[in-house]
Design a protein around this motif. Structure first.
Motif, PDB file in Angstrom:
ATOM      1  N   GLU A  79     -21.934  76.390 -29.553  1.00 32.34           N
ATOM      2  CA  GLU A  79     -20.929  75.529 -29.669  1.00 32.34           C
ATOM      3  C   GLU A  79     -20.713  74.668 -28.358  1.00 32.34           C
ATOM      4  N   THR A  80     -20.531  75.234 -27.284  1.00 35.10           N
ATOM      5  CA  THR A  80     -20.406  74.548 -25.964  1.00 35.10           C
ATOM      6  C   THR A  80     -21.243  75.013 -25.094  1.00 35.10           C
ATOM      7  N   VAL A  81     -22.094  73.931 -24.613  1.00 36.38           N
ATOM      8  CA  VAL A  81     -22.997  74.365 -23.391  1.00 36.38           C
ATOM      9  C   VAL A  81     -22.657  73.462 -22.366  1.00 36.38           C
ATOM     10  N   VAL A  82     -22.861  74.044 -21.021  1.00 35.52           N
ATOM     11  CA  VAL A  82     -22.881  73.392 -19.812  1.00 35.52           C
ATOM     12  C   VAL A  82     -24.159  73.088 -19.467  1.00 35.52           C
ATOM     13  N   CYS A  83     -24.470  71.998 -18.827  1.00 40.91           N
ATOM     14  CA  CYS A  83     -25.843  71.486 -18.416  1.00 40.91           C
ATOM     15  C   CYS A  83     -25.351  71.315 -16.969  1.00 40.91           C
ATOM     16  N   TYR A  84     -25.999  71.710 -16.004  1.00 39.14           N
ATOM     17  CA  TYR A  84     -25.586  71.625 -14.553  1.00 39.14           C
ATOM     18  C   TYR A  84     -26.940  71.491 -13.817  1.00 39.14           C
ATOM     19  N   ARG A  85     -26.649  70.850 -12.599  1.00 39.75           N
ATOM     20  CA  ARG A  85     -27.853  70.694 -11.523  1.00 39.75           C
ATOM     21  C   ARG A  85     -27.285  71.090 -10.390  1.00 39.75           C
ATOM     22  N   ALA A  86     -27.332  72.133  -9.381  1.00 37.69           N
ATOM     23  CA  ALA A  86     -27.000  72.095  -8.175  1.00 37.69           C
ATOM     24  C   ALA A  86     -28.260  72.230  -7.325  1.00 37.69           C
ATOM     25  N   ILE A  87     -27.972  71.582  -5.909  1.00 34.76           N
ATOM     26  CA  ILE A  87     -29.008  71.648  -4.911  1.00 34.76           C
ATOM     27  C   ILE A  87     -28.632  71.302  -3.517  1.00 34.76           C
ATOM     28  N   ASN A  88     -29.046  72.069  -2.441  1.00 35.09           N
ATOM     29  CA  ASN A  88     -28.977  71.874  -1.189  1.00 35.09           C
ATOM     30  C   ASN A  88     -30.129  71.196  -0.772  1.00 35.09           C
ATOM     31  N   ALA A  89     -30.294  69.835  -1.049  1.00 32.88           N
ATOM     32  CA  ALA A  89     -31.357  69.311  -0.760  1.00 32.88           C
ATOM     33  C   ALA A  89     -31.607  68.579   0.481  1.00 32.88           C
ATOM     34  N   ARG A  90     -30.680  68.629   1.213  1.00 34.59           N
ATOM     35  CA  ARG A  90     -30.331  68.000   2.608  1.00 34.59           C
ATOM     36  C   ARG A  90     -30.598  69.090   3.555  1.00 34.59           C
ATOM     37  N   SER A  91     -29.798  69.976   3.563  1.00 36.26           N
ATOM     38  CA  SER A  91     -29.619  71.080   4.321  1.00 36.26           C
ATOM     39  C   SER A  91     -30.533  72.320   4.140  1.00 36.26           C
ATOM     40  N   GLU A  92     -31.081  72.206   2.935  1.00 40.10           N
ATOM     41  CA  GLU A  92     -31.759  73.504   2.591  1.00 40.10           C
ATOM     42  C   GLU A  92     -33.283  73.427   2.194  1.00 40.10           C
ATOM     43  N   PHE A  93     -33.365  72.693   1.020  1.00 40.54           N
ATOM     44  CA  PHE A  93     -34.640  72.283   0.365  1.00 40.54           C
ATOM     45  C   PHE A  93     -34.839  70.876   0.169  1.00 40.54           C
ATOM     46  N   ARG A  94     -35.553  70.421   1.210  1.00 43.31           N
ATOM     47  CA  ARG A  94     -36.018  68.999   1.293  1.00 43.31           C
ATOM     48  C   ARG A  94     -36.909  68.381   0.161  1.00 43.31           C
ATOM     49  N   MET A  95     -36.144  67.663  -0.720  1.00 42.25           N
ATOM     50  CA  MET A  95     -36.832  67.173  -1.703  1.00 42.25           C
ATOM     51  C   MET A  95     -38.132  66.321  -1.389  1.00 42.25           C
ATOM     52  N   GLY A  96     -37.919  65.279  -0.210  1.00 38.99           N
ATOM     53  CA  GLY A  96     -38.786  64.551   0.255  1.00 38.99           C
ATOM     54  C   GLY A  96     -39.899  64.924   1.247  1.00 38.99           C
ATOM     55  N   ARG A  97     -40.046  66.424   1.471  1.00 41.74           N
ATOM     56  CA  ARG A  97     -41.063  66.763   2.268  1.00 41.74           C
ATOM     57  C   ARG A  97     -42.371  66.829   1.693  1.00 41.74           C
TER      58      ARG A  97
ATOM     59  N   CYS B 247     -23.621  68.614  -9.997  1.00 38.35           N
ATOM     60  CA  CYS B 247     -22.906  67.895 -11.105  1.00 38.35           C
ATOM     61  C   CYS B 247     -23.009  68.710 -12.447  1.00 38.35           C
ATOM     62  N   ALA B 248     -22.306  68.600 -13.192  1.00 41.46           N
ATOM     63  CA  ALA B 248     -22.172  69.545 -14.489  1.00 41.46           C
ATOM     64  C   ALA B 248     -21.491  68.425 -15.679  1.00 41.46           C
ATOM     65  N   LEU B 249     -22.116  68.706 -16.934  1.00 37.03           N
ATOM     66  CA  LEU B 249     -21.743  68.193 -17.963  1.00 37.03           C
ATOM     67  C   LEU B 249     -21.299  69.110 -19.190  1.00 37.03           C
ATOM     68  N   VAL B 250     -20.260  69.021 -20.079  1.00 39.18           N
ATOM     69  CA  VAL B 250     -19.951  69.847 -21.035  1.00 39.18           C
ATOM     70  C   VAL B 250     -20.343  69.350 -22.212  1.00 39.18           C
ATOM     71  N   ILE B 251     -21.097  70.015 -23.148  1.00 39.55           N
ATOM     72  CA  ILE B 251     -21.833  69.320 -24.313  1.00 39.55           C
ATOM     73  C   ILE B 251     -21.224  70.153 -25.503  1.00 39.55           C
ATOM     74  N   THR B 252     -20.638  69.600 -26.382  1.00 37.91           N
ATOM     75  CA  THR B 252     -20.044  70.205 -27.679  1.00 37.91           C
ATOM     76  C   THR B 252     -20.177  69.495 -28.797  1.00 37.91           C
ATOM     77  N   THR B 253     -19.794  70.008 -30.068  1.00 35.85           N
ATOM     78  CA  THR B 253     -20.020  69.048 -31.245  1.00 35.85           C
ATOM     79  C   THR B 253     -18.864  67.847 -31.349  1.00 35.85           C
ATOM     80  N   ALA B 254     -19.350  66.845 -31.849  1.00 32.33           N
ATOM     81  CA  ALA B 254     -18.501  65.515 -31.748  1.00 32.33           C
ATOM     82  C   ALA B 254     -17.091  65.972 -32.416  1.00 32.33           C
ATOM     83  N   GLU B 255     -17.114  66.534 -33.406  1.00 37.28           N
ATOM     84  CA  GLU B 255     -15.726  67.189 -33.893  1.00 37.28           C
ATOM     85  C   GLU B 255     -14.741  67.926 -32.938  1.00 37.28           C
ATOM     86  N   ARG B 256     -15.389  68.651 -32.177  1.00 42.93           N
ATOM     87  CA  ARG B 256     -14.620  69.543 -31.371  1.00 42.93           C
ATOM     88  C   ARG B 256     -14.083  68.769 -30.107  1.00 42.93           C
TER      89      ARG B 256
END
Length: 382
Positions: A108-126, A218-227
């Protein structure tokens, strides 16, 4: 026999969004970032972790899995979860799959999220790649995302006369939006002279053509339109969600390197929503590099193939990346594009608000480094 597709258009909604600050050194773990963003999104919606029965994320070994996030928040037995392997290409598929789970009754209620330490830990562009094709590229020095995209940008320049100035106009325009965005990492205005004066990363890309490596979530809450209609914020309906792929461009399987997987996906996406490019009021186009914005303007139908450069120069089309995008706000691997689209459609984007915005397109990495891509069309609930 014609395919019978499950239509979940407008049956689900984004009911809340949440962020951590975007920084160059968060000083905390990715698990902490994820939990903070999720709690912020739930608070935005007027909900608590007790209301959550689904979790969804994507990652490439650099974030917190639902199996860690759930217990940390007291969500011990989610009815549905998704731990999607993949980078920016699948970022919007995560939201689409959460909407599908809610529409089908799995949660009924799903939270989508993405967390990343892409500067200080896991360099995305390396340099480095998990793709098996890397063994054929690394001996020739083709090892980093910027190098891959640079090849396709150069192909576009040679075929259609696209210029570095066209790329610069994208960077300058997005920075002007970031100046109005209190979350943005980069809020100092820039000019075309600043762009051309920035150092080379890999030709034809300069520093200001490249996205920011960022710590944040960043995170988003997804639920039914009615709710969602009974909650705190104006619901933003998920009108279309499409994801897919094809032959990897790195294998040479695409006949025209100036065409991305987005061109194949776009008709399915628009068809679900019963909309077209002319119906889009604001667009969040995946901007790992300036070129990716330009080529998506073509492949999502805002202008003809090869006309992206002049189209950018003209200033036509919908406002793009009104938060400053990954080039200036910060890079959270896709979800902050969706969150900005939601903000625009809730009409709470402050000084950068597009007046009367009703429909938004938000897109993932268009399918160059990996063949997958994904996208959403969102609508303001009436």
């Amino acid at each position: 026999m014609a395919k019978r597709l499950f239509n979940f258009a407008d049956r689900t909604a984004v009911a809340g969004v949440g962020y951590t600050p975007f920084t160059k050194d968060s000083g905390v773990s990715t698990l902490t970032l994820a939990c903070r963003a999720i709690l912020a999104a739930l608070d935005d919606a007027g909900l608590t972790p007790a209301d959550v029965d689904g979790l969804a994320t994507h990652r490439v070994g650099d974030s917190a899995a639902p199996s860690l996030v759930g217990p940390a928040l007291g969500i011990d037995d989610p009815a549905w979860y998704l731990d999607q392997f993949g980078g920016g290409s699948v970022s919007h598929a995560v939201v689409g799959q959460a909407a599908l789970a809610v529409a089908s009754g799995l949660a009924e209620t799903v939270v989508c999220y993405r967390a990343i330490n892409a500067r200080s830990e896991f360099r995305m562009g390396r340099a480095g790649s998990a793709s098996p094709e890397a063994q054929y590229q690394t001996p020739y020095g083709l090892v980093a995302p910027a190098q891959h995209f640079a090849l396709y940008a150069r192909a576009h320049m040679l075929k259609y006369g696209t210029t570095e100035q066209h790329f610069g106009q994208i960077a300058v325009r997005q920075r002007a939006y970031a100046v109005k965005n209190p979350r943005a990492l980069m809020r100092t205005p820039i000019t075309l002279d600043d762009h051309v004066g920035s150092r080379w990363i890999t030709e034809p890309f300069r520093l200001l053509d490249c996205c920011l490596e960022t710590d944040g979530a960043c995170a988003l809450v997804i639920t039914t339109a009615e709710r969602a209609r009974s909650l705190r914020r104006t619901p933003v309906l998920v009108s279309a969600a499409a994801w897919g792929g094809g032959t990897s461009a790195l294998s040479g399987g695409r006949a025209d390197p100036t065409v991305t997987a987005a061109a194949t996906l776009a008709p399915r996406l628009y068809g679900q929503a019963g909309a077209g490019p002319g119906d889009i009021d604001v667009a969040m186009l995946y901007d790992c590099f300036t070129y990716s914005v330009l080529v998506q303007l073509e492949d999502y139908g805002f202008c003809a193939k090869g006309e992206g450069g002049p189209f950018v120069a003209s200033g036509e089309g919908p406002p793009v990346n009104t938060h400053g995008g990954f080039l200036s706000e910060g890079y959270v691997h896709g979800l902050n594009h969706v969150a900005e689209a939601v903000s625009q459609l809730r009409w709470d984007a402050g000084d950068r608000q597009v007046p009367g915005a009703e429909t938004a397109l938000s897109t993932a990495q268009p399918g160059y480094v990996l063949p997958a891509t994904s996208a959403l069309i969102l609508r303001r609930d009436r």
